[in-house]
Design a protein around this motif. Structure first.
Motif, mmCIF file in Angstrom:
data_model
loop_
_atom_site.group_PDB
_atom_site.id
_atom_site.type_symbol
_atom_site.label_atom_id
_atom_site.label_comp_id
_atom_site.label_asym_id
_atom_site.label_seq_id
_atom_site.Cartn_x
_atom_site.Cartn_y
_atom_site.Cartn_z
ATOM 1 N N VAL A 189 0.855 -1.176 0.000
ATOM 2 C CA VAL A 189 0.000 0.000 0.000
ATOM 3 C C VAL A 189 0.895 1.231 0.000
ATOM 4 O O VAL A 189 1.731 1.396 0.896
ATOM 5 N N ALA A 190 0.739 2.075 -1.014
ATOM 6 C CA ALA A 190 1.564 3.285 -1.147
ATOM 7 C C ALA A 190 0.649 4.496 -1.081
ATOM 8 O O ALA A 190 -0.262 4.650 -1.904
ATOM 9 N N ILE A 191 0.878 5.361 -0.099
ATOM 10 C CA ILE A 191 0.076 6.573 0.069
ATOM 11 C C ILE A 191 0.869 7.750 -0.502
ATOM 12 O O ILE A 191 2.032 7.934 -0.164
ATOM 13 N N ASN A 192 0.231 8.517 -1.346
ATOM 14 C CA ASN A 192 0.911 9.641 -2.004
ATOM 15 C C ASN A 192 1.166 10.744 -0.975
ATOM 16 O O ASN A 192 0.231 11.291 -0.396
ATOM 17 N N PRO A 193 2.446 11.099 -0.716
ATOM 18 C CA PRO A 193 2.721 12.121 0.298
ATOM 19 C C PRO A 193 2.551 13.548 -0.233
ATOM 20 O O PRO A 193 2.566 14.490 0.556
ATOM 21 N N TYR A 194 2.440 13.691 -1.546
ATOM 22 C CA TYR A 194 2.409 15.021 -2.171
ATOM 23 C C TYR A 194 3.617 15.860 -1.732
ATOM 24 O O TYR A 194 3.500 17.063 -1.490
ATOM 25 N N VAL A 199 0.420 -2.071 -10.686
ATOM 26 C CA VAL A 199 0.285 -0.814 -9.953
ATOM 27 C C VAL A 199 -1.070 -0.220 -10.308
ATOM 28 O O VAL A 199 -1.343 0.053 -11.483
ATOM 29 N N SER A 200 -1.915 -0.038 -9.305
ATOM 30 C CA SER A 200 -3.248 0.498 -9.571
ATOM 31 C C SER A 200 -3.598 1.525 -8.505
ATOM 32 O O SER A 200 -2.973 1.585 -7.447
ATOM 33 N N GLY A 201 -4.628 2.307 -8.812
ATOM 34 C CA GLY A 201 -5.073 3.324 -7.884
ATOM 35 C C GLY A 201 -5.795 4.431 -8.621
ATOM 36 O O GLY A 201 -5.838 4.457 -9.856
ATOM 37 N N GLU A 202 -6.362 5.330 -7.846
ATOM 38 C CA GLU A 202 -7.069 6.456 -8.443
ATOM 39 C C GLU A 202 -6.100 7.385 -9.166
ATOM 40 O O GLU A 202 -4.891 7.332 -8.961
ATOM 41 N N GLY A 260 -4.032 10.404 -9.487
ATOM 42 C CA GLY A 260 -3.394 11.249 -8.469
ATOM 43 C C GLY A 260 -2.878 10.473 -7.279
ATOM 44 O O GLY A 260 -2.326 11.056 -6.350
ATOM 45 N N ALA A 261 -3.034 9.153 -7.311
ATOM 46 C CA ALA A 261 -2.559 8.344 -6.179
ATOM 47 C C ALA A 261 -1.083 8.021 -6.282
ATOM 48 O O ALA A 261 -0.490 7.570 -5.302
ATOM 49 N N GLY A 262 -0.464 8.238 -7.426
ATOM 50 C CA GLY A 262 0.974 8.006 -7.565
ATOM 51 C C GLY A 262 1.320 6.731 -8.299
ATOM 52 O O GLY A 262 2.414 6.186 -8.108
ATOM 53 N N LYS A 263 0.428 6.243 -9.184
ATOM 54 C CA LYS A 263 0.706 4.999 -9.901
ATOM 55 C C LYS A 263 1.906 5.143 -10.820
ATOM 56 O O LYS A 263 2.816 4.321 -10.827
ATOM 57 N N THR A 264 1.891 6.224 -11.613
ATOM 58 C CA THR A 264 2.961 6.403 -12.598
ATOM 59 C C THR A 264 4.316 6.556 -11.920
ATOM 60 O O THR A 264 5.329 6.000 -12.378
ATOM 61 N N VAL A 265 4.346 7.295 -10.820
ATOM 62 C CA VAL A 265 5.615 7.482 -10.110
ATOM 63 C C VAL A 265 6.095 6.155 -9.543
ATOM 64 O O VAL A 265 7.289 5.825 -9.609
ATOM 65 N N SER A 266 5.175 5.363 -9.006
ATOM 66 C CA SER A 266 5.576 4.055 -8.453
ATOM 67 C C SER A 266 6.124 3.157 -9.548
ATOM 68 O O SER A 266 7.153 2.489 -9.365
ATOM 69 N N ALA A 267 5.434 3.125 -10.704
ATOM 70 C CA ALA A 267 5.939 2.313 -11.810
ATOM 71 C C ALA A 267 7.289 2.818 -12.292
ATOM 72 O O ALA A 267 8.187 2.038 -12.630
ATOM 73 N N LYS A 268 7.435 4.136 -12.310
ATOM 74 C CA LYS A 268 8.700 4.722 -12.747
ATOM 75 C C LYS A 268 9.832 4.311 -11.803
ATOM 76 O O LYS A 268 10.922 3.946 -12.236
ATOM 77 N N TYR A 269 9.575 4.330 -10.483
ATOM 78 C CA TYR A 269 10.612 3.950 -9.531
ATOM 79 C C TYR A 269 10.929 2.462 -9.627
ATOM 80 O O TYR A 269 12.084 2.054 -9.437
ATOM 81 N N ALA A 270 9.935 1.647 -9.898
ATOM 82 C CA ALA A 270 10.193 0.214 -10.072
ATOM 83 C C ALA A 270 11.112 -0.022 -11.262
ATOM 84 O O ALA A 270 12.071 -0.800 -11.189
ATOM 85 N N MET A 271 10.837 0.664 -12.373
ATOM 86 C CA MET A 271 11.691 0.509 -13.560
ATOM 87 C C MET A 271 13.088 1.059 -13.297
ATOM 88 O O MET A 271 14.081 0.496 -13.756
ATOM 89 N N ARG A 307 -0.802 -1.004 -4.448
ATOM 90 C CA ARG A 307 -2.055 -0.250 -4.418
ATOM 91 C C ARG A 307 -1.749 1.170 -3.948
ATOM 92 O O ARG A 307 -1.288 1.372 -2.818
ATOM 93 N N CYS A 308 -2.001 2.122 -4.835
ATOM 94 C CA CYS A 308 -1.698 3.520 -4.522
ATOM 95 C C CYS A 308 -2.949 4.190 -3.948
ATOM 96 O O CYS A 308 -4.045 4.059 -4.514
#
Length: 1851
Positions: A108-113, A161-164, A166-177, A659-660
């Motif tokens: 579970v990843a919460i977007n800290p903004y 990687v899924s989520g609403e 603005g939840a940070g899906k793209t950033v999470s996928a980017k960090y995984a890559m 899950r973002c």
């Protein structure tokens, strides 16, 4: 235990709340079954009655103990329900600033903004290689788990990687890559990992846009497959996209933007290359201004455009193609500005020469009229004819927008295709990891076709997720062999069937799209008719007939039917497309090429294209003739097909879920909105995971963890050897209901809430134990207090009783004293009376006794006298009687004896006549003689003894006499001295009297002086007192001034010192930074060099198969012009026969070594003789020169002298040529006419001999040339001087002639001149004769030298054929003969001159004396060397014992010859080693490439290879051979590099060559001849300095090489220590029972690497001991060892601290104690090794302070101040991180308050330190190599045979 039993007083529960979703409350009284109301108290103190549901009577969920709050894994919570999950996430997010949390298999990843420093390369390195459960939750942990499972299971992986938005899906996928790119690296030089990362900015620019919820929202789904080869390095990637939101191109809602690329183009419109696009502000274009928010805060679109273009360039999209893309995008913008004018309700037109359309047509390369026509018309085709129909303005606008969307979608797909081509793998893909970045569940006020497709995809993903979770649960239960019970979980298959099944929503939608007059309303009616009241998941809104509701797994969603059909059809007019296809712009037709082809199910629709890729599941082949139908596939059908393929791909891989969560809708940093979070948790499946886990056995413990945690609940008798049985027995007692737990093979499984119950029991037990401890402590304190009071009372009593006792004792003493006085008084009286009586009695007794005695005496006297008279009378009478008797007896004896003698005489006369008589008589005589002899001997002995006694007595008498005489003499002297002393006493008495008189006078004078002194003293005291007062004032002033001066001086000094310290520190930092920069450059250089070599090897392998023979590898060029040269390597195929050939030759060389040494010795002798002859020749030439100079003083004979000199020079030159020819002939004779037995084995020796003879002859020639040059210079000088003399003489003669005018005078002068000429002519003749004689003598000497040379050559040839012993004798005999001949020669030479001969003899004697002295010195040296040789021979014998078995018989036979070498070794060596140029490769091979460090380190002196190499360099320097020096040093450096490249991961090898490289470097410095280095040497060592070459540049090269080796050593150390550090320093319990296991029940994921055994602190210390002992054995410099140890300790401290900062479970008080204990053990190791001053302890300071931070009190402001002052080695980020991570292990510990952390942050606000969280564990301190001279003398170094260096010889 029943669940209701847990609802007791003070238990905490969760109750629903409309604002906070859930609120915490506390029970005020116990709950009893049947109660309808619970008495609660909220946290704010308000009391509340909570009514239970009368139907379900469900109790509110219980709250977890505080100790479980903030866990890393939500499934570790004892009570698993929604409020527990929500609270745990909130505490971690708000209080601990932790955005990642595990929920079983989900992250579970919460977007800290907010930008967090947790994604750097140091964090990546920290997570690399770690198990998932060992570190705190992180996206990198999930990526690492996927990477390791791919490598371990050989199975493809997926990260979903899924989520609403603005939840940070793209950033999470980017960090995984980014993690995969950093950890794996690429397998080629194409930098695929950079390209994979570079695809992100491109896809974000064309696929992301600003929405109300997210500034960078992905408006498409993408699945990126990252391909790996067999070594699991990135080789390529492939991207699939899903459902691009095309409608955003033409429409944006309020506060939203179009895709980023449009705004980037507008921001870059001023660029020269964009002038042709005719762009402007974003507010100018219709497609970019609708949202009214063209700018994003903090984003520079122009800069982003630069990044996008750079990424395109990196991915191979050329500038022309980029400009084509921008041209199309600009055309879309201009197309959006095209306006239409209505003619009527059914037709419209484009205004003439409409500028936007003109620009569009120019950019697209199409005709204006054609495009304007088809924008306002469409073609209709029937069965019979085709006709053109105008369209209305609304339809024209829709057609324009549809065309723009279609162009953009095709361009998007084209870019994706080209990105995939750039990322395409050039080699075969072995496995892949897919990263799915897809939209989460969406629900808005108005939901349309896009939301329907998104939610449909999420339903499929949720089903796959549920099945996977269920499968994992089932596998876990089966693995542990516990009874399997079916877990009921939500299955969303009915909802999926509603959407995709036959007659489902999508099926009806496609059917409606095929209808000619199909509409959204008719489609809605079909839905109502088909599913309403038939499917529970389908509903109809009450107030609408154009909408429907579907119950998804997350929530109900109401969809508006308007626009569904149009979006599903995605209609674009073919005429417009045909116009675009006919464009002159080449790129545009490419976009529509795919539409002409048959599209497979894997290809994308215009809105959601999936490029053709190599899929695990192959698509079905399309049938011919189906193209038109396939082309008209609806968007829904295409999306369903691509979704099915995606699910097949995911099912074929191992999924990992991220899950973002979006914490709030306002993008506030670290703000948590409970309502929004719960919605997303329900939608993303986290709560479903919790529900599945809670339905089974969520809490899982290993038996050891359970035993460690709950050991306090067991009694001693319960503890068995089997941990499993122990746990079973205890659990059966603690939990009665057996359904609440199950025993697996390795774990215990608990139902939800059971761990909390066990924790409650444990807490009660510990509380009872605490009470008992408190009771005992308090009792101890009270007893201690009582004992203190009792002790005080006893002390008082003791003092009082002591006082009383002292008083009583005083009384007793007084009483006793009185009695004593009385006693003595009474005694005195009685004694006096007794004495009187006694005296009287004694007097009477004396008189009486005297009278009695006198009477008795008289009587005794009379008796005595009478006895005497009687005695005499009686004696006389007795004597008289005796005399008469005696005479009678004697007379009788005489008569009798006479008679007997007569008888005997008769017998004797008879016997005398017989022989026996004589014999008997003789026998008796012999006996008597022997007795007499014996008596004589005894008497002699007695005489001797008596004589000795007499002598001793005489000696004693004489000594005594002498003693007495000396005593008498001494007494006489004493008497004289006494007499003298008496005289002196008299004189002294007279002097004393005189002195007394003078004393009286002096006393009188003294009195007067004292009176005057008193007066003066009084005056002086007054003056002194005044001066003292003034002095005190001056002193105070002076002290004040001194104090001021001192303060100023101190301040100035302190300021200067501070400045100096600061400047020094700054300079040191600058120096270290510069060193570090330089060494990093060296490291990078070596890395690139290795990379270059590897690439070259690979290229060679690819180009051709290596042929047998020599191959050449180049080395890196250095500052020295030929430092690195190409080195020849012999392949293995050639190396074997070469070695076979070399071995016998080495044996032969061993045979001839003694011969070679003898020849060398003989050559040196010949050189000396030749030198002596040369000296003699030079001396003769000097004599001749002197004689010539004398002759040249006379001008008339100058020409004769020149002639003589020229003749002599010619003669000498001819003689020299003859000698040279003869020497050459001798060399030829030696090479051609050798004895057969010497020829074969002695070839190397003869070559060396001939080389030496040649060098000697060359040197002789050089010296002769020098002599001739000097002679010619002298002659030229004399010629220059002589003309001056002749000219002056001529002028004098002319003057004389002019003066002599008289003829007579002229005649007389003429006669005189004639006489003078005659005289000069006679002198010339005599001089010529003497010169001829000298020339003859010189010729004779030359002839004798020739003969001597021939004789020497013959003798040499003879000696070479003799055996060694005979050789020595012959050489001695020859030397004697030579000396004898020399003496005879000199006797003949000086026969006429006795003085010269005498001087010669004296010089000869002096020379002999000198030679004898030298001989004695050499004998001493020989004896000393022999002793050393014996010692070395012993050592060598001991070392070679093990090698004797391998020696061949030939070698054993040759051993007796070896002692012949000993005399050669005993000579005074110069510390050099000689080798041949062709043996250089063999030297490098034996000494570097094939040397085993272990044997050298154990058996030989440290640094021996370095010493050998330097001695070889010295010899090359001695020979002045620069090529040899350069070649040797280059080969050495290349050899060391080659060894380190081959065995660079072996610590011993790297340490060995680091030590030897440093020693070689120190030797080059020590013997460089520089004064700074020479001062450390002995005089003998200074003689060994290099003479011809300055190797300073090579010293720098060696220093660089040493730095590279040091860095490689550090890497090896790090690789060895890395696996041990975390386990030994953090995880292992060094102090047993202190830390305990926290009740986490952590669900660790399957470990990717099998457990290889746990490392402990002892393992680390053993490894450190191993490192230290190896470095010491190799003789590494102590300073260098300190630097290595410092680096090791830095690695230990950095890795430990980094893991501590990333592991919440390790941040506790008990773990701090463990760390401090471990650090103390490391410090103890440093003390044992005397390394405390190495700086290693200081590197552990951050770790020590972190451990102290875990243990100190953390409550008040004073604690905050103490922490700030204590933790000066930690950064602010690290301190705050530790405080955030601090976790209590027991209930008695307290959490750190958020306010306290804020206080710390405020106090540390001004501290300037690095924002980086982790320490750089890869940091290497700059290394230095302090000069360390060796005390070892080079000439004493012996080369062991084990090195195989028999081809080099000592010089």
């Amino acid at each position: 235990m029943a669940a209701s039993e847990l609802y007791t007083k003070y238990a905490r529960v969760w109750i629903p709340d409309p604002e906070e979703v859930w609120k915490s409350a506390e029970l005020l009284k116990d709950y009893k079954p049947g109660d309808k109301v619970l008495q609660l108290r909220l946290e704010e103190g308000k009391d509340l009655e909570y009514s239970l549901d009368p139907k379900t009577k469900e109790l509110p969920p219980l709250r977890n103990p505080d100790i479980l709050v903030g866990e890393n894994d939500l499934t570790a919570l004892s009570y698993l329900h929604e409020p527990a999950v929500l609270h745990n996430l909130k505490v971690r997010f708000i209080d601990s600033k932790l955005i990642y949390t595990y929920c079983g298999i989900v992250l579970v990843a919460i977007n800290p903004y907010e930008q967090l420093p947790i994604y750097g390369e140091d964090i990546i390195n920290a997570y690399s290689g770690q198990n998932m459960g060992d570190m705190d939750p992180h996206i990198f942990a999930v990526a690492e788990e996927a990477y390791k499972q791919m490598a371990r299971d050989e199975r493809n992986q997926s990260i979903i990687v899924s989520g609403e938005s603005g939840a940070g899906k793209t950033v999470s996928a980017k960090y995984a890559m980014r993690y995969f790119a950093t950890v794996s690296g690429s397998a080629s030089e194409a930098n695929v990992e950079e390209k994979v990362l570079a695809s992100n900015p491109i896809m974000e620019s064309i696929g992301n846009a600003k929405t109300t919820r997210n500034d960078n929202s992905s408006r498409f789904g993408k699945y990126i497959e990252i391909g790996f080869d067999k070594r699991y390095r990135i080789i390529g990637a492939n991207m699939r996209t899903y459902l691009l939101e095309k409608s955003r191109v033409v429409f944006q809602a309020e506060e939203e933007r179009n895709y980023h690329i449009f705004y980037q183009l507008c921001a870059s419109a001023a660029l020269p290359e964009f002038k042709t696009l005719r762009l402007g502000n974003a507010n100018y274009f219709h497609y970019t201004k609708q949202g009214g928010s063209p700018v994003i805060d903090g984003v520079d679109d122009a800069k982003e455009m630069v990044n996008t273009r750079q990424a395109c360039t990196l991915l191979g999209i050329s500038d022309s193609y980029q400009m084509g893309i921008f041209r199309i995008l600009a055309g879309i913008l201009h197309l959006g500005n095209v306006e239409f004018a209505s003619r009527d309700s059914d037709s419209c037109t484009v205004p003439p020469k409409h500028e936007p359309l003109t620009i569009f047509c120019d950019l697209m390369g199409v005709e204006y009229e054609e495009m304007a026509h088809w924008l306002c018309h469409r073609k209709l085709a029937t069965a019979t004819e085709t006709y053109i129909k105008p369209i209305s303005k609304l339809h024209a606008i829709n057609a324009r927008d549809a065309l723009a969307k279609h162009i953009y979608a095709n361009l998007f797909n084209w870019i994706v295709d080209h990105v995939n081509k750039a990322l395409h793998a050039t080699v075969k893909q072995h496995s892949f990891i897919g990263v799915l970045d897809i939209y989460g569940f969406e629900t808005f006020e108005i939901n349309s076709f896009e939301q329907f497709c998104i939610n449909y995809a999420n339903e499929k993903l949720q089903q796959q997720f549920n099945m996977h979770v269920f499968k994992l649960e089932q596998e876990e239960y089966m693995k542990e062999q516990i009874p399997w019970t079916l877990i009921d979980f939500y299955d969303n298959q009915p909802c999926i069937n509603l959407i995709e099944a036959k007659m489902g929503v999508l099926d009806l939608l496609d059917e409606e799209c095929k209808m000619p007059k199909g509409s959204d309303d008719s489609w809605a009616q079909k839905l109502y008719n088909t599913h309403l009241n038939k499917c529970a998941l389908f509903e109809k809104p009450r107030m609408s007939n154009k909408a429907f509701i579907i119950k998804h797994f997350a929530d109900k969603v109401e969809y508006q039917c308007e626009g569904f059909l149009e979006k599903n059809k995605d209609t674009v007019y073919e005429e417009q497309i045909r116009v675009l296809k006919s464009s002159k712009f080449k790129l545009l037709p490419e976009l529509f090429q795919d539409e002409e082809k048959v599209l497979s199910p894997t290809s994308a629709a215009p809105s959601g294209r999936v490029p053709l890729t190599r899929m695990p599941v192959k698509p079905a082949k399309a049938r011919p003739g189906q193209a038109s139908k396939e082309h008209k596939k609806t968007v829904g059908l295409q999306f369903r097909n691509s979704l099915h393929l995606l699910m097949e791909t995911l099912n074929a891989t191992t999924p990992h879920y991220v899950r973002c969560i979006k914490p709030n809708d306002f993008k506030f940093p670290f703000t948590f909105d409970e309502k929004r979070a719960v919605q997303q948790l329900r939608a993303c499946g986290v709560l479903e995971t919790i529900r599945i886990s809670a339905a089974g056995f969520p809490s899982r413990w290993t038996y050891q963890e359970f035993f460690s945690r709950y050991r306090v609940l067991m009694k001693q008798r319960d503890v068995l050897g089997d941990r499993k049985q122990t746990c079973k027995n205890v659990l059966e007692k603690l939990i009665q209901d057996k359904d609440k737990y199950q025993f697996g093979k390795t774990k215990i499984f608990f139902r939800a809430g059971q761990v909390a119950y066990l924790e409650k029991i444990r807490a009660d037990k510990l509380r009872a134990a605490c009470i008992r401890i408190q009771k005992t402590i308090r009792g101890w304190l009270m007893r201690k207090k009582y004992m203190r009071m009792r002790k005080a009372a006893i002390t008082i009593q003791r003092h009082v009783r002591g006082y009383q006792a002292r008083c009583y004792a005083k009384f007793l003493r007084r009483t006793r004293a009185a009695i004593t006085i009385q006693k003595f008084q009474r005694m005195y009286v009685v004694r006096k009376r007794y004495q009187c009586m006694r005296d009287a009695t004694i007097a009477l007794q004396a008189l009486l006794r005297g009278y009695m005695v006198r009477n008795r005496y008289q009587m005794m006297l009379r008796e005595h006298k009478s006895v005497v008279i009687q005695k005499h009378v009686r004696g006389w009478l007795a004597r008289r009687r005796y005399g008469r008797t005696l005479r009678a007896i004697v007379y009788l004896q005489c008569c009798y004896r006479r008679m007997m003698a007569k008888r005997e005489l008769k017998k004797l006369k008879i016997e005398a006549r017989s022989v026996e008589r004589y014999k008997k008589l003789h026998i008796g005589l012999e006996n008597k003689i022997m007795q007499l002899q014996r008596k004589i001997d005894e008497q002699n002995k007695e005489y001797k003894s008596l004589l000795e006694k007499m002598n001793s007595l005489e000696v004693t008498y004489t000594t005594e006499t002498e003693k007495l005489r000396s005593d008498v003499e001494r007494l006489r002297l004493s008497e004289e001295e006494a007499r003298n002393a008496t005289n002196r006493v008299l004189s002294l008495q007279e002097e004393i009297a005189k002195l007394r008189r003078e004393l009286h006078q002096t006393q009188a004078e003294k009195k007067s002086i004292e009176e005057r002194a008193d007066k003066y003293k009084h005056e002086t005291e007054q003056l002194v007192s005044e001066l003292k007062e003034q002095n005190s004032l001056l002193k105070t002033e002076k002290e004040e001034l001194n104090r001021r001066i001192h303060d100023q001086a101190r301040e100035i000094t302190e300021s200067m010192e501070r400045k100096l310290v600061e400047e020094t520190k700054q300079l040191e930092l600058d120096l270290n930074d510069e060193r570090l920069r330089y060494q990093n450059l060296l490291n990078e250089f070596s890395r690139l060099e290795e990379r270059y070599d590897d690439l070259k090897d690979e290229m060679n392998l690819m180009v051709s198969i290596p042929k047998p023979g020599h191959k050449r590898t180049d080395s890196t060029h250095s500052s020295n012009e030929s430092e690195y040269t190409f080195s020849s390597e012999i392949t293995e195929a050639e190396d074997l026969p070469l070695r076979m050939e070399q071995e016998p030759s080495e044996k032969k060389a061993a045979l001839d070594m003694s011969l070679f040494l003898k020849l060398q010795k003989r050559v040196s002798e010949l050189e000396q003789e030749k030198q002596s002859l040369q000296d003699e020749l030079d001396r003769k030439e000097e004599q001749a020169l002197r004689a010539k100079a004398k002759e040249e003083e006379r001008p008339p004979i100058r020409g004769a002298e020149l002639e003589y000199e020229s003749l002599k020079r010619q003669e000498l030159e001819s003689e020299n040529k003859k000698l040279k020819n003869e020497l050459n002939e001798l060399q030829k004779a030696l090479t051609e006419t050798r004895a057969p037995e010497v020829t074969a084995p002695g070839a190397p020796a003869y070559r060396v001999l001939l080389d030496q003879l040649t060098s000697v002859s060359e040197e002789l020639e050089v010296r002769k040339e020098e002599v001739l040059i000097l002679r010619s210079q002298l002659v030229s000088q004399k010629e220059a001087i002589q003309p001056k003399h002749t000219m002056t003489d001529a002028t004098i003669l002319l003057e004389d002639v002019q003066k002599m005018k008289d003829k007579g005078e002229i005649a007389q002068a003429y006669i005189g001149l004639k006489e003078t000429n005659r005289l000069l002519e006679s002198q010339l003749q005599s001089q010529r004769k003497s010169h001829e004689n000298e020339l003859e003598s010189l010729r004779g000497e030359i002839q004798s030298l020739k003969e001597e040379n021939n004789r020497q050559q013959q003798l040499l040839a003879q000696n070479l054929q003799l055996p060694p012993e005979a050789r020595i004798e012959a050489s001695l005999q020859h030397e004697i003969t030579r000396l004898t001949n020399e003496n005879l020669f000199y006797e003949e030479l000086y026969a006429d001159d006795p003085k010269k001969y005498q001087l010669y003899r004296i010089s000869l004697y002096k020379r002999m004396i000198d030679l004898m002295e030298q001989l004695e010195k050499q004998d001493k040296t020989v004896r000393k060397l022999k002793k050393q040789l014996k010692v070395f021979a012993k050592k060598i014998g001991e070392l070679e014992v093990g090698q004797m078995e391998n020696i061949s018989p030939g070698q054993i036979i040759d051993e007796p010859i070896r002692p012949v070498n000993i005399p050669r070794k005993e000579k005074d060596f110069q510390g050099m080693l000689e080798y041949k140029k062709e043996d250089e490769q063999k030297l490098v091979k034996n000494l570097i490439l094939e040397l085993k460090p272990r044997g050298v380190a154990v058996n030989l002196i440290p640094g021996l290879p370095a010493y050998i190499l330097f001695m070889c360099v010295r010899h090359a320097d001695y020979l002045n051979d620069d090529q040899k020096v350069r070649s040797l040093l280059t080969s050495t450096i290349n050899g060391i590099k080659k060894v380190l490249k081959k065995r660079g991961d072996d610590f011993e090898t790297v340490s060995f060559w680091l030590s030897n490289t440093c020693r070689f470097l120190h030797c080059l410095k020590q013997y460089s001849g520089e004064e700074g280095f020479m001062k450390h040497n002995t005089p003998r060592q200074n003689e060994h300095c290099l003479t011809n070459f300055d190797l300073a540049e090579y010293r720098q090269v060696l220093s660089d090489l040493a730095i590279q080796i040091y860095q490689q050593l550090v890497r090896v150390l790090e690789n060895i220590l890395q696996p041990m550090i975390v386990s030994g320093m953090l995880e292992h319990e060094t102090i047993q029972g202190v830390s305990g296991v926290k009740p986490t029940g952590l669900r660790k994921r399957t470990s990717s690497i099998a457990d290889e055994g746990t490392y402990t602190l002892d393992s680390i210390i053993r490894q450190l001991n191993s490192f230290h002992s190896v470095m010491c054995q190799h003789g590494m410099d102590p300073e260098l060892i300190k630097q290595v140890v410092k680096q090791m300790f830095y690695i230990i401290g950095a890795v430990t601290l980094n893991n501590l900062l990333l592991r919440k479970d390790m941040c506790s008080w008990s773990k701090g104690m463990q760390i401090r204990y471990n650090v103390s053990q490391l410090e103890e190791w440093l003390r044992d090794k005397n390394l405390m001053n190495s700086g290693a302890k200081e590197t552990l300071e951050p770790l020590i302070q972190a451990a102290q931070l875990l243990q100190v009190k953390k409550k008040t402001d004073e604690d905050a101040e103490a922490i700030c002052s204590m933790c000066n080695a930690l950064t602010t980020a690290q301190i705050v991180k530790v405080l955030n991570l601090y976790t209590p292990v027991n209930e008695f510990e307290e959490r750190v308050l958020v306010s306290f952390i804020r206080t710390i942050q405020v106090r540390l606000r001004d501290r300037k330190d690095s924002p980086q969280l982790l320490m750089d564990a890869k940091h290497i301190f700059p290394v230095t190599f302090p000069f360390n001279p060796s005390s070892l003398a080079l000439e004493t170094i012996q080369i062991p045979a084990s090195l195989g260096l028999g081809f080099i010889s000592r010089v």
